[in-house]
Design a protein around this motif. Structure first.
Motif, PDB file in Angstrom:
ATOM      1  N   THR A   1      -7.025   5.896   4.623  1.00 46.81           N
ATOM      2  CA  THR A   1      -6.710   4.533   4.182  1.00 46.81           C
ATOM      3  C   THR A   1      -7.213   3.504   5.182  1.00 46.81           C
ATOM      4  OG1 THR A   1      -4.701   5.354   3.179  1.00 46.81           O
ATOM      5  CG2 THR A   1      -4.738   3.009   3.630  1.00 46.81           C
TER       6      THR A   1
ATOM      7  N   GLU B   1      -0.226   4.990  -0.457  1.00 46.98           N
ATOM      8  CA  GLU B   1      -0.842   5.668   0.689  1.00 46.98           C
ATOM      9  C   GLU B   1       0.164   5.935   1.814  1.00 46.98           C
ATOM     10  OE1 GLU B   1      -2.067   2.904  -0.698  1.00 46.98           O
ATOM     11  OE2 GLU B   1      -4.199   3.134  -1.116  1.00 46.98           O
TER      12      GLU B   1
ATOM     13  N   MET C   1       0.652   9.629   5.922  1.00 48.11           N
ATOM     14  CA  MET C   1      -0.369   9.062   5.023  1.00 48.11           C
ATOM     15  C   MET C   1      -0.749  10.085   3.954  1.00 48.11           C
ATOM     16  SD  MET C   1      -0.662   6.137   6.354  1.00 48.11           S
ATOM     17  CE  MET C   1      -1.915   5.498   5.259  1.00 48.11           C
ATOM     18  N   THR C   2      -0.801   9.615   2.701  1.00 45.25           N
ATOM     19  CA  THR C   2      -1.138  10.546   1.617  1.00 45.25           C
ATOM     20  C   THR C   2      -2.657  10.659   1.433  1.00 45.25           C
ATOM     21  OG1 THR C   2      -1.040   8.779  -0.021  1.00 45.25           O
ATOM     22  CG2 THR C   2       0.990  10.045   0.337  1.00 45.25           C
ATOM     23  N   ARG C   3      -3.426   9.680   1.934  1.00 43.42           N
ATOM     24  CA  ARG C   3      -4.899   9.779   1.877  1.00 43.42           C
ATOM     25  C   ARG C   3      -5.517   8.906   2.977  1.00 43.42           C
ATOM     26  NH1 ARG C   3      -4.553   5.719  -2.982  1.00 43.42           N
ATOM     27  NH2 ARG C   3      -3.510   7.317  -4.188  1.00 43.42           N
TER      28      ARG C   3
ATOM     29  N   GLN D   1       0.847  -1.205   0.000  1.00 41.94           N
ATOM     30  CA  GLN D   1       0.000   0.000   0.000  1.00 41.94           C
ATOM     31  C   GLN D   1       0.884   1.257   0.000  1.00 41.94           C
ATOM     32  OE1 GLN D   1      -3.382  -1.932   2.791  1.00 41.94           O
ATOM     33  NE2 GLN D   1      -3.780   0.208   2.309  1.00 41.94           N
TER      34      GLN D   1
ATOM     35  N   LYS E   1      -5.673  10.610   6.336  1.00 42.86           N
ATOM     36  CA  LYS E   1      -4.651  11.361   5.583  1.00 42.86           C
ATOM     37  C   LYS E   1      -3.902  12.295   6.538  1.00 42.86           C
ATOM     38  CE  LYS E   1      -4.249  14.735   1.908  1.00 42.86           C
ATOM     39  NZ  LYS E   1      -4.823  15.468   0.841  1.00 42.86           N
TER      40      LYS E   1
END
Ligand code: HEM
Length: 504
Positions: A382, A101, A378-380, A98, A391
Motif C-alpha cells: 500500500t 488495506e 497490512m492486507t496488501r 484506507q 503487505k
C-alpha cells in the motif's frame, strides 16, 4: 600445532561469532527486503530500536518519536519493523479511509497457539468478515424473545452490589468482585446461565481468561512471543494457560454436542445456540466458517476481549472516586436527583446524567487501556502518505496520541471530567475519544453498545448504594494504571465501601 590449540581453546567464542554473523546476515537481508518503509530512528542489528523504546510505556516513546519523524514512522522491535500511525487525522486516513488495506490483524506466537487465526478478533479476510458480522447480528438479536442485554446487566449489577455489601467494615478488593461479576455476565450472554463463583463450571472460562491476562503482564509473554519453541521447554505460567485453554476447548465441544441433540432451531436462547443453528444450516458446505474450529475462538473472543477490559475500567473508576472524593460526591448527587434510591439504574438515565457520563468517559480516556489498540497488519502492498508499506507489515494505531492530544482535550494530562462537558455542563461528544479504535476493525463490543451499558449500569449501581473510601488519605493514593508493554490495566488495591442506602 599452535593453530589447532588456538582453535580448541576458543571453540565457544568461534561458534558464537558464527551464530552472530549468520543472524546479522539474515537481519540485513530481512531489512533490505522491506524496501523504503516510512522514516524512523536507525535500528541496530538484532535489537532494532528496542533501546530507544521504554518497554513499560512504549506508547510514550512512540509519541516522542512522532515529534521527530511525523505521524507515520517505523520502529524496529527486534528484527521486525512496525509502522506506527500517530494523531487523529493520520489514524482516520489509514484505518477508515484506507481500511481495506490497514484492517488486517497481526498475530503473536501466543495468540497463534490459542486460536490459530480463528474467531473474530484474530482472524483475517473472509473469515473475519463473516464471523464479525455474525457476532454483531447475534448479539444484537439477543433479547428478541429472551432477556435483553440491559436486563442481564441489571441483574448482574444487583448481585455485585450484594457481594460488596457483605464486606461491612472490612476492606474489599473491588477488582476481584468486578472480574467475577463480569465473567458471570458473559456466561449469561454466551451460555444463558450463571454460577456461584466457586462452582467448578464457572472456573472453566474464568481460569483461562485470568491466567491469560496474568501471563500478558509477565516477561514470560514477551519471551514466548520471541522464541516460543525454546520457552515451551521451560516451566512457567504459559503451561498453566495452555492447560486451562485445552480444558475450556473440551468443555465447549461437549456443550455443543449436548445441545445439538435437542436444539430448538427456531428459538435460540443465547449466543452459543445461535452459532449452533448456523452450524446446522451450513452443514455440508465445505467453505463454511460455522464449524468447531471457530466455535471456541468466537466464545474466547467475547470472554477475553470483554471481561478484563471492563472489570479493569470499573476497578480504576472506583479508585478514581477514592482519589477524588469531590467528584464522587457530584456523581452521587446526580444519581440521587435522577435515579433516587428506590429503583435500579436504566440505560435511559444516562442521557439525563451528563456529569456521570463525562466522568466515565474521562476515566476511560485518562486510563488509555489499549494505547496501540490490538496490532493491525497490512492486507496488501500500500502507498500511504507517499510511503510504501508492504503487505504483512505490522501497524500500530497510536490511540494514546489522540487521547492525550491538547488540541482535542482541554486538560489532557489531568483527570478532569470537564474534558467532556461544555460551559453549560452539557455532555460534549469528542472525536478524539478513541478508546475503542477507529474504522471497521474497531471494538466489536462498542459497536453493540455493550461497554457503554455495562460501565454505566455497574458504576451507577455501586455509587447509588456505596461511598468508596481509601485505606489512606486521597493525596497518598497512587491512582496510576499499571502498564505492561502494549497494555494497561487497573492498579490492584483494597478499600472500604460505606453503605449509603439499603439494597433495593
Ligand atoms: C472498556 C471496555 C473495552 C475497551 C476499552 C475495548 C477496546 C478495544 C480495542 C482498542 C480494540 C481493538 C481495535 C482495533 O484493533 O483497532 C477492541 C477490539 C475488540 N473488542 Fe473491545 N473493548 C472493550 C470491551 C469489549 C467488550 C465488552 C467486548 C465483547 C462483547 C469486546 C470485544 C472486542 C472484540 C471481539 C474485538 C476484536 C474486533 C475485531 O478484530 O474485529 N470489547 N476492543
Amino acid at each position: 600445532m599452535d593453530l589447532l590449540h588456538v582453535l580448541q581453546t576458543n571453540i565457544l567464542s568461534i561458534i558464537m561469532a558464527i551464530v552472530v554473523i549468520i543472524l546479522l546476515w539474515k537481519y540485513m537481508g530481512k531489512q533490505s527486503s522491506y524496501g523504503r518503509l516510512p522514516p524512523g530512528p536507525s535500528p541496530i542489528p538484532l535489537l532494532g530500536n528496542l533501546l530507544q523504546v521504554d518497554l513499560k510505556r512504549p506508547d510514550k516513546s512512540y509519541m516522542k518519536l512522532s515529534k521527530t519523524y511525523g505521524s507515520v514512522f517505523t520502529v524496529w522491535l527486534g528484527s521486525k519493523p512496525v509502522v506506527v500511525i500517530s494523531g487523529y487525522q493520520a489514524i482516520k486516513d489509514a484505518f477508515v479511509n484506507q481500511g481495506e488495506e490497514f484492517n488486517g490483524r497481526a498475530n503473536s506466537a501466543i495468540t497463534l497457539k490459542l486460536v490459530n487465526e480463528h474467531g473474530v478478533g484474530l482472524s483475517n479476510g473472509q473469515r473475519w468478515k463473516t464471523l464479525r458480522s455474525f457476532s454483531l447480528m447475534s448479539l444484537k438479536n439477543l433479547g428478541k424473545g429472551c432477556r435483553s442485554l440491559e436486563e442481564r446487566v441489571q441483574e448482574e449489577a444487583k448481585s455485585l452490589v450484594k457481594a460488596f455489601s457483605e464486606y461491612g467494615d472490612s476492606t474489599v478488593n473491588p477488582k476481584e468482585l468486578l472480574f467475577h461479576s463480569i465473567i458471570n455476565l458473559f456466561w449469561s450472554i454466551v451460555f444463558g446461565r450463571k454460577f456461584e463463583y466457586n462452582d467448578p463450571e464457572f472456573q472453566i472460562l474464568y481460569k483461562p481468561v485470568y491466567t491469560y491476562f496474568d501471563m500478558l503482564k509477565s516477561k514470560m509473554a514477551m519471551l514466548y512471543n520471541i522464541s516460543p519453541r525454546i520457552v515451551e521447554c521451560f516451566p512457567g505460567k504459559h503451561h498453566e494457560l495452555f492447560k486451562a485453554i485445552d480444558k475450556a476447548k473440551a468443555y465447549i465441544r461437549e456443550e455443543a454436542d449436548r445441545r445439538l441433540k435437542n436444539l430448538d432451531t427456531s428459538n435460540p436462547q443465547d449466543y452459543f445456540d445461535v452459532f449452533l443453528v448456523k452450524m446446522l444450516e451450513e452443514k455440508g458446505q465445505p467453505e463454511t466458517e460455522f464449524n468447531y474450529d471457530n466455535l471456541f475462538p468466537c466464545v474466547w473472543d467475547l470472554f477475553a476481549a470483554g471481561t478484563e477490559t471492563q472489570s479493569s475500567t470499573l476497578s480504576h473508576a472506583c479508585l478514581m472516586m477514592i482519589k477524588y472524593p469531590d467528584i464522587q460526591e457530584k456523581v452521587q448527587k446526580e444519581i440521587d436527583e435522577v435515579i433516587g434510591s428506590n429503583r435500579v439504574p436504566t440505560v435511559d438515565d444516562r442521557h439525563k446524567m451528563p456529569y456521570t457520563d463525562a466522568v466515565i468517559h474521562e476515566i476511560q480516556r485518562s486510563m488509555s487501556l489499549a494505547p496501540i489498540a490490538f496490532p493491525h497488519q497490512m492486507t496488501r502492498d500500500t502507498t500511504f502518505h507517499s510511503y510504501r508499506i508492504p503487505k504483512g507489515t505490522t501497524v500500530f494505531p497510536l490511540l494514546s496520541s489522540v487521547l492525550f492530544d491538547p488540541k482535542l482535550f482541554k486538560n489532557p494530562d489531568q483527570f478532569d471530567p470537564e474534558n467532556f462537558l461544555d460551559d453549560n455542563g452539557v455532555f460534549k461528544e469528542n472525536n478524539g475519544f478513541l478508546v475503542f479504535g477507529l474504522g471497521k476493525r474497531c471494538c466489536l463490543g462498542d459497536e453493540m453498545g455493550i461497554p457503554r451499558t455495562v460501565l454505566f449500569l455497574f458504576f451507577t449501581s455501586l455509587l447509588q448504594r456505596f461511598t468508596f473510601r481509601g485505606t489512606k488519605p486521597p493525596e497518598e493514593i497512587d491512582a496510576s494504571v499499571v502498564s505492561y508493554f502494549h497494555g494497561r490495566l487497573a492498579r490492584p488495591y483494597t478499600c472500604y465501601v460505606k453503605l449509603r442506602t439499603p439494597n433495593i
